[in-house]
Design a protein around this motif. Structure first.
Motif, short mmCIF file in Angstrom:
data_model
loop_
_atom_site.label_atom_id
_atom_site.label_comp_id
_atom_site.label_asym_id
_atom_site.label_seq_id
_atom_site.Cartn_x
_atom_site.Cartn_y
_atom_site.Cartn_z
N GLY A 92 13.63 -12.39 20.39
CA GLY A 92 14.53 -13.52 20.44
C GLY A 92 13.91 -14.78 19.86
N GLU A 93 12.61 -14.82 19.74
CA GLU A 93 11.89 -15.98 19.20
C GLU A 93 11.18 -15.66 17.89
OE1 GLU A 93 11.71 -19.16 20.50
OE2 GLU A 93 13.24 -18.51 21.91
N SER A 94 10.66 -14.47 17.78
CA SER A 94 9.87 -14.08 16.60
C SER A 94 10.64 -13.05 15.78
CB SER A 94 8.55 -13.46 17.04
OG SER A 94 7.80 -14.37 17.79
N MET A 95 10.44 -13.13 14.46
CA MET A 95 11.10 -12.18 13.57
C MET A 95 10.08 -11.51 12.66
SD MET A 95 14.61 -14.05 12.52
CE MET A 95 15.29 -12.50 11.96
N LEU A 96 10.38 -10.28 12.33
CA LEU A 96 9.63 -9.55 11.33
C LEU A 96 10.57 -9.41 10.14
CD1 LEU A 96 6.94 -8.03 10.96
CD2 LEU A 96 8.09 -5.99 11.82
N MET A 97 10.15 -9.91 8.98
CA MET A 97 10.99 -9.90 7.79
C MET A 97 10.29 -9.14 6.68
SD MET A 97 12.26 -13.83 7.77
CE MET A 97 11.33 -14.71 9.01
N GLY A 98 11.07 -8.64 5.72
CA GLY A 98 10.43 -7.90 4.66
C GLY A 98 11.31 -7.71 3.44
N ALA A 99 10.66 -7.24 2.37
CA ALA A 99 11.33 -6.98 1.10
C ALA A 99 10.48 -6.02 0.27
CB ALA A 99 11.54 -8.27 0.33
N ASP A 100 11.14 -5.37 -0.68
CA ASP A 100 10.43 -4.60 -1.70
C ASP A 100 10.12 -5.54 -2.86
OD1 ASP A 100 10.44 -1.92 -0.61
OD2 ASP A 100 12.60 -1.87 -1.00
N VAL A 101 8.93 -5.41 -3.46
CA VAL A 101 8.62 -6.21 -4.64
C VAL A 101 9.17 -5.51 -5.88
CG1 VAL A 101 6.57 -7.26 -3.60
CG2 VAL A 101 6.33 -5.19 -4.96
N ILE A 102 9.58 -6.30 -6.83
CA ILE A 102 10.19 -5.78 -8.06
C ILE A 102 9.40 -6.31 -9.25
CG2 ILE A 102 12.31 -5.70 -9.46
CD1 ILE A 102 12.52 -4.28 -6.73
N PRO A 103 8.68 -5.44 -9.98
CA PRO A 103 7.89 -5.89 -11.13
C PRO A 103 8.70 -6.63 -12.18
CG PRO A 103 7.25 -3.67 -10.50
CD PRO A 103 8.48 -4.02 -9.69
#
Length: 153
Positions: free
Chosen positions: A64-75
């Motif tokens: 509720g306070e902390s988030m884990l975020m992410g993405a794939d990198v694209i060359p």
């Protein structure tokens, strides 16, 4: 006050990693934005067909306070994926049971266990390891040793 969140980059397996993290943290991912969902921009390079289903952004709430975020990198966007130990996600646990549960869940198929969960001079329980997706984690429960550190400062 700013909240600390972790942002993780992946080499094409962001969705798989976040499905795993949903189970670990017993939370639901509200969705994935894919590179193919991005509106065309004449000032940006075209999105390669093989990248259109990759993850542009996703996030889960940990507590509720902390988030884990992410993405794939694209060359094609000039991004380079470099796996290393320069980023750790530190989980400061409220009790020893929580530390044990998170360690056991996150360390499944770990690539490297630098320190297995155990007592140290600074914590009742501490561990550092690289999970199966190459993300470096620290699991920490200070317990009574938090007070020892505070009294020595």
């Amino acid at each position: 006050m700013a909240k600390l969140h972790a942002y993780l980059n992946f080499n094409g397996n962001c969705e798989e990693a976040f499905m795993f993290y949903e189970k670990v943290f017993k939370t639901k991912n509200p969705g994935y934005m894919r590179y193919g969902d991005i509106p065309a921009d004449p000032q940006m390079p075209a999105i390669p067909d093989e990248a259109k289903n990759k993850i542009c952004h996703t996030a889960i709430s940990i507590n509720g306070e902390s988030m884990l975020m992410g993405a794939d990198v694209i060359p094609a966007f000039g991004q380079q994926y470099v796996q290393g130990n320069n980023t750790y996600v530190m989980l400061m646990c409220d009790n020893g049971d929580e530390a044990k549960i998170l360690y056991e869940a996150l360390s499944v198929n770990a690539k490297v266990v630098e320190m297995p969960l155990g007592e140290t001079f600074f914590a009742e329980l501490y561990s550092s390891f690289q999970d199966q997706f190459g993300i470096c984690w620290m699991v920490y429960y200070g317990g009574s040793k938090d007070e020892d550190c505070e009294s020595n400062s």
